[in-house]
Design an enzyme around this catalytic site. Structure first.
Site, mmCIF file in Angstrom:
data_model
loop_
_atom_site.group_PDB
_atom_site.id
_atom_site.type_symbol
_atom_site.label_atom_id
_atom_site.label_comp_id
_atom_site.label_asym_id
_atom_site.label_seq_id
_atom_site.Cartn_x
_atom_site.Cartn_y
_atom_site.Cartn_z
ATOM 1 N N GLY A 1 0.851 -1.189 0.000
ATOM 2 C CA GLY A 1 0.000 0.000 0.000
ATOM 3 C C GLY A 1 0.884 1.235 0.000
ATOM 4 N N GLN B 1 3.214 9.860 1.579
ATOM 5 C CA GLN B 1 4.516 9.185 1.643
ATOM 6 C C GLN B 1 5.437 9.599 0.492
ATOM 7 O OE1 GLN B 1 2.563 5.128 2.410
ATOM 8 N NE2 GLN B 1 4.454 5.017 3.584
ATOM 9 N N CYS C 1 6.131 -0.190 7.601
ATOM 10 C CA CYS C 1 5.764 1.015 6.851
ATOM 11 C C CYS C 1 6.977 1.481 6.068
ATOM 12 C CB CYS C 1 5.299 2.109 7.818
ATOM 13 S SG CYS C 1 4.794 3.624 6.972
ATOM 14 N N LEU C 2 6.759 1.805 4.801
ATOM 15 C CA LEU C 2 7.867 2.271 3.964
ATOM 16 C C LEU C 2 8.443 3.579 4.514
ATOM 17 C CD1 LEU C 2 6.227 1.495 0.516
ATOM 18 C CD2 LEU C 2 8.115 0.239 1.599
ATOM 19 N N HIS D 1 -4.232 1.080 7.802
ATOM 20 C CA HIS D 1 -2.883 1.669 7.903
ATOM 21 C C HIS D 1 -2.776 2.891 6.982
ATOM 22 C CE1 HIS D 1 1.713 0.999 7.871
ATOM 23 N NE2 HIS D 1 1.530 1.851 6.875
ATOM 24 N N GLU D 2 -3.311 2.773 5.755
ATOM 25 C CA GLU D 2 -3.206 3.881 4.784
ATOM 26 C C GLU D 2 -4.118 5.048 5.177
ATOM 27 O OE1 GLU D 2 -0.778 3.571 3.049
ATOM 28 O OE2 GLU D 2 -0.537 1.401 2.961
ATOM 29 N N HIS E 1 -2.524 7.199 7.575
ATOM 30 C CA HIS E 1 -1.570 8.141 6.961
ATOM 31 C C HIS E 1 -2.262 9.434 6.532
ATOM 32 C CE1 HIS E 1 2.332 6.139 6.630
ATOM 33 N NE2 HIS E 1 1.820 5.056 6.058
HETATM 34 O O1 GNR Z 1 4.241 -2.498 2.433
HETATM 35 C C1 GNR Z 1 3.594 -2.405 3.475
HETATM 36 N N1 GNR Z 1 3.306 -3.530 4.175
HETATM 37 C C2 GNR Z 1 2.422 -3.550 5.233
HETATM 38 C C3 GNR Z 1 2.420 -4.678 6.029
HETATM 39 C C4 GNR Z 1 1.544 -4.765 7.078
HETATM 40 C C5 GNR Z 1 0.672 -3.739 7.338
HETATM 41 C C6 GNR Z 1 0.677 -2.604 6.567
HETATM 42 C C7 GNR Z 1 1.550 -2.504 5.508
HETATM 43 S S1 GNR Z 1 1.542 -1.080 4.505
HETATM 44 C C8 GNR Z 1 3.200 -1.079 3.977
HETATM 45 C C9 GNR Z 1 3.438 0.032 2.979
HETATM 46 C C10 GNR Z 1 3.194 1.374 3.630
HETATM 47 O O2 GNR Z 1 3.963 1.920 4.367
HETATM 48 N N2 GNR Z 1 2.041 1.937 3.382
HETATM 49 O O3 GNR Z 1 1.719 3.095 3.990
HETATM 50 NI NI NI Z 2 2.796 3.171 5.839
#
Ligand code: GNR
Ligand code: NI
Length: 178
Positions: A46, A51, A94-95, A136-137, A140
Site C-alpha cells: 500500500g 509518503q 511502513c515504507l 494503515h493507509e 496516513h
Molecule cells: O508495504 C507495506 N506492508 C504492510 C504490512 C503490514 C501492514 C501494513 C503494511 S503497509 C506497507 C506500505 C506502507 O507503508 N504503506 O503506507
Molecule cells: Ni505506511
C-alpha cells in the site's frame, strides 16, 4: 510513469492531515500511476500520497501475493464506514518507518467508501491483509503512523532511533553547531 522518493521518519510532513481530492484531471491520473509504480518498486502492499510528500487523500494498494496476478487498487477520499467487532493482529511495517516491524491489533474487517479513479463512488468490504492495509493507509491521511498504535515505550524508542540516524546523516542541516 515515474518512481518518486518516499519520505521517512522524522520527516514532519508525515504528520500532515491530507486534503480531499476535488478534481479528476490528467494530473491526478499521472499521480495515481506514479504512486502505483513507486509502491511496486519499493516494494509495498500500500502507499498513501503523503509518503511521496503529496498531502492529498489518495491511497494505492495491492494485497495480492507474489504468485497471484497483480490487482492494483486506487482509493480516493477513502472513509471507513463500518468496522467489525472482531479484531485481527498483523505484523505491520511502513515504507516511511523502514526496517521496523511490530504487531498491531485492528478490526478484522472494514467497509470503506471511496471514489475510484473516474470519480465514481464505490464501497468495498475488506478482510485479512487488505483490511489491515486500508486502515494503515487511512491513518496516513490523518497524519497517523502504525507506531501510534504501539505502547509509548516502543513508539518513543523507534522515533528516537530515526531522529538520531537523521542527526548523524545531516548534523549541520538540522542543528547550528558552535
Ligand atoms: O508495504 C507495506 N506492508 C504492510 C504490512 C503490514 C501492514 C501494513 C503494511 S503497509 C506497507 C506500505 C506502507 O507503508 N504503506 O503506507
Ligand atoms: Ni505506511
Amino acid at each position: 510513469m515515474a518512481i518518486r522518493p518516499i519520505i521517512t521518519l522524522p520527516d514532519p510532513r508525515l504528520r500532515l492531515v491530507s486534503e480531499p481530492v476535488a478534481t479528476f484531471d490528467g494530473e491526478l491520473q499521472l499521480l495515481l500511476d506514479d504512486m502505483l509504480e513507486t509502491m511496486y518498486e519499493a516494494p509495498g502492499v500500500g502507499l498513501a500520497a503523503i509518503q511521496i510528500a503529496v498531502p492529498k487523500r489518495i491511497v494505492v494498494a495491492d494485497a495480492t501475493r507474489g504468485d497471484e496476478p497483480k490487482n492494483p487498487m486506487f482509493f480516493i477520499n477513502p472513509e471507513i464506514v463500518w468496522v467489525s467487532e472482531e479484531l485481527f493482529v498483523y505484523q505491520e511495517g511502513c515504507l516511511s518507518v523502514p526496517d521496523y516491524f511490530e504487531d498491531v491489533q485492528r478490526p478484522a474487517r472494514v467497509r470503506v467508501r471511496y471514489l475510484d479513479r473516474t470519480g465514481a463512488t464505490q464501497e468495498i468490504e475488506a478482510d485479512g491483509l487488505l483490511a489491515t492495509v486500508l486502515q494503515h493507509e487511512i491513518d496516513h491521511l490523518e497524519g497517523g503512523l502504525f507506531i501510534d498504535h504501539l505502547s509509548r515505550l516502543k513508539r518513543e524508542r523507534v522515533v528516537k532511533k530515526f531522529a538520531k540516524a537523521a542527526a548523524r546523516a545531516a548534523p549541520v542541516a538540522d542543528k547550528v553547531e558552535a
